[in-house]
Motif scaffolding. Structure first.
Motif, short mmCIF file in Angstrom:
data_model
loop_
_atom_site.label_atom_id
_atom_site.label_comp_id
_atom_site.label_asym_id
_atom_site.label_seq_id
_atom_site.Cartn_x
_atom_site.Cartn_y
_atom_site.Cartn_z
N GLN A 154 90.04 -29.10 -13.63
CA GLN A 154 90.64 -30.15 -14.45
C GLN A 154 89.67 -31.31 -14.67
N ILE A 155 88.89 -31.63 -13.65
CA ILE A 155 87.96 -32.76 -13.78
C ILE A 155 86.92 -32.47 -14.86
N PHE A 156 86.29 -31.32 -14.76
CA PHE A 156 85.17 -31.02 -15.67
C PHE A 156 85.62 -30.31 -16.95
N GLY A 157 86.86 -29.84 -16.97
CA GLY A 157 87.31 -29.07 -18.12
C GLY A 157 88.22 -29.83 -19.06
N THR A 158 88.53 -31.08 -18.75
CA THR A 158 89.40 -31.87 -19.62
C THR A 158 88.76 -33.22 -19.93
N ALA A 159 89.15 -33.80 -21.06
CA ALA A 159 88.63 -35.12 -21.42
C ALA A 159 89.11 -36.17 -20.44
N GLU A 160 90.35 -36.03 -19.96
CA GLU A 160 90.89 -36.98 -19.00
C GLU A 160 90.11 -36.92 -17.68
N GLY A 161 89.76 -35.72 -17.26
CA GLY A 161 89.00 -35.57 -16.03
C GLY A 161 87.62 -36.20 -16.12
N ARG A 162 86.97 -35.97 -17.25
CA ARG A 162 85.63 -36.56 -17.43
C ARG A 162 85.71 -38.08 -17.54
N ARG A 163 86.79 -38.57 -18.15
CA ARG A 163 86.97 -40.02 -18.23
C ARG A 163 87.19 -40.60 -16.83
N MET A 164 87.97 -39.89 -16.02
CA MET A 164 88.19 -40.34 -14.65
C MET A 164 86.87 -40.39 -13.87
N LEU A 165 86.05 -39.39 -14.06
CA LEU A 165 84.77 -39.33 -13.37
C LEU A 165 83.88 -40.50 -13.78
#
Length: 259
Positions: A154-165
């Protein structure tokens, strides 16, 4: 500990960082404390293990907790400053000298500054949780499964996950910068010049960082890299990285603040 008239921070260069690290390594070899630091690290390892065992509800706090340890790391380094101070003065230095800090005249100020760091650590955990809630936490549960692998997906596969990172690292950098500016000189100074007081020690640390922005930024990067390398695998390497960085911080203080 001798104290003199009010002092001012000095300008340093990048080669001084190598000097501080070299002297820190020499102090570590002269009075190894890795076994003691392994004992200090056991609570961290247990905390991380408990976070993983708790399941998906707190999975997002695993990384913030592991990296947030650096925010309170200066507290663990206090005793190392005394070992470096004793060696610098030509006195016998043993690993047991780390406990001498408990008799320091400035202990109340040291404890107060330590509480500030604990507060910053808790603030970072709260901020990390809030960032997760505003980004990845808005997505429905992943139907493909649970656990670390699904969470990483979810972190690396979604826009929300990348934004969280991205947001997490930006905010985490801010917390780390505040801790560096507050403590890079203040903790050693409180041991070396107990009459200075907490306000003067923090002020000296802030002025030292403002006067040496590039070397201090480089020092922060060095600390981050060594802590990251020491965390692999299972944080065991921190038993060496933390003492060396602690000793080196004392020598950096000596380079920045005149005797």
């Amino acid at each position: 500990m001798l104290e003199s008239a009010p002092v001012a921070p000095r300008r340093i260069g990048l080669p001084d960082l190598a000097t501080a690290l070299g002297r820190g390594w020499a102090d570590f070899l002269a009075a190894p404390t890795q076994l003691m630091f392994l004992c200090v690290l056991y609570p961290l390892i247990g905390l991380v293990a408990a976070t993983l065992a708790a399941g998906d509800e707190v999975m997002h706090l695993f990384y913030p907790m592991a990296t947030g340890f650096a925010l309170v790391g200066p507290i663990a380094a206090l005793g190392l400053y005394e070992i470096s101070r004793r060696r610098e003065a030509g006195l016998t230095a043993r690993w047991s000298d780390v406990f001498t800090v408990l008799r320091a005249p400035s202990l109340p100020a040291i404890l107060l500054l330590g509480l500030v760091l604990v507060g910053l650590f808790l603030g970072w955990i709260w901020a990390a949780h809030a960032i997760h809630a505003a980004t990845l936490g808005t997505l429905p549960l992943d139907p493909s499964g649970t656990g670390p692998r699904a969470f990483l997906g979810q972190i690396f596969g979604t826009a929300e996950g990348r934004r969280m990172l991205l947001l997490g690292h930006v905010v985490g950098f801010g917390f780390a910068a505040v801790v560096l500016a507050l403590t890079v000189v203040s903790f050693p100074m409180l041991l070396d010049r107990p009459r200075a007081g907490l306000g003067e020690a923090i002020g000296m640390s802030l002025r030292a960082v403002a006067m040496n922005p590039v070397p201090m930024a480089a020092w922060g990067l060095i600390v981050a890299v060594l802590l990251l390398l020491g965390s692999l695998p299972l944080f065991i390497g921190l038993a060496v990285a933390l003492p060396v960085l602690g000793h080196a911080t004392w020598h950096l203080y000596r380079l920045v603040v005149a005797r």
